[in-house]
Design an enzyme around this catalytic site. Sequence first.
Site: not given
Length: 452
Positions: A24, A119-120
């Site tokens: 993350d 964003d992961e």
Amino acid sequence: MTETLQSDELPHISEEKFAFLHIDLNSFFASVEQHLNPEYRNKPLAVVPTIGDTTCCIAASYEAKAFGVRTGTQVGEAKKKCPGIILVRGGHNHYADFSRRIADAVDLVCPVAHTPSIDEMVCQLMGRECEPPRARRIALDIKQSIYKNVGETLRCSIGMAPNRYLAKVASDMQKPDGLIGLLPSQLPRAIAHLELRDLPGVGARMEKNLHAKGITTMQQLLDLDRNGMHALFNSVWGDRMYHWLRGHQTGDDAASSNNSTNPEIQKSLGHSHVLAPEHRTPEGSWAVAHKLLHKAAMRLRMENFYCGALSVTIRYALTREQATRATRARKHFSGINHQGWGMEARFAECNDTLTLLEVVRSIWAQAPAGELFNKPFFVGITLTRLTHEDDHQQTLFADPGNRAELSHTMDKLNLKYGHTTLHFAGMLPARESAPTRIAFTQIPVKYGVDYM
């Protein structure tokens, strides 16, 4: 017929091993801005969609979070909490590029198996990689690879667990720059202290439903057996949740992540935009709607679809006094009192811009008028009843004005030189408005030289 998961169908977890790493990226959008602009580093910063006190922060740096500024904080409120906050208008293309660069850096250490959002990232461990010391070494090497190959401001928190669901949970347990592992022997007690909302898939509405059924804490949820979990959620989701929280692998851990849409069964496609102050007029909102249709129609063709329905949504800002007189007044998350209007039109399947523009124009002509409808601040265009081109039934009638060929020619030029190089005149006042929206749940696709 109700689907259930039988415990004897699940692997027995006896070994102390991890199977997944969930990466993350911490305050990703804000961190990218601090990387690109060294003068912003170690300073409170918020990324915003447009400059204006009534809009909301899309992301905040950890320096801004220390003052209570969060994603969703209204800009005017953020300024009060943090008078020196730096406001940066989001640059979507930068974020998409950095997301790919970070994925490449992760791949140097361990292949990226899934990308739930911009964003992961998720890595699946194999063989001896699953051993806790080796998994920890891989996680630390991923952090170092991002630092070395992308940038020192870009940090991440990594969760390690026996299944994808718990790996995501673990990635949120320590921020920024965290590294948390949840081993089978520690479960489920290691997560008993969390809030219900810390579980992926449990939002405000589900939390309210759980409270109504007497489940207000994580421990109460964990105390339920599998049948109790099934009854609580009234679906196989409860069975899966029961096993996920105990470290079992059910073979469908992807269901726990963001609700991605299978392109083979995609139902709709569209764009929406909160208008900048200079476009909050009937004329300005029409120009933005024109721009949104231009983008949506181009995407429709790029993704090889036709559509048979189109809807327009408009939200109108109201003063406090007007809100008391409006029959359907609501408060937008930005704090603006408003009321909305929308309409859908259905038509013969098409995918050319000119035909769709005519549909939007016919809907727009029916929009309400009057004192309560003269300050539009939000416009949305959605194309529905999608049909893949392989299933599209060609019409027996000639294409009037060679509209499909015109759209194809426009696409070729826009793909080569930029998506707004060639367009119809109506969107000219808003040509630079409604840029590609920052995507939280998917990585945007690059068509030609621009992202969409």
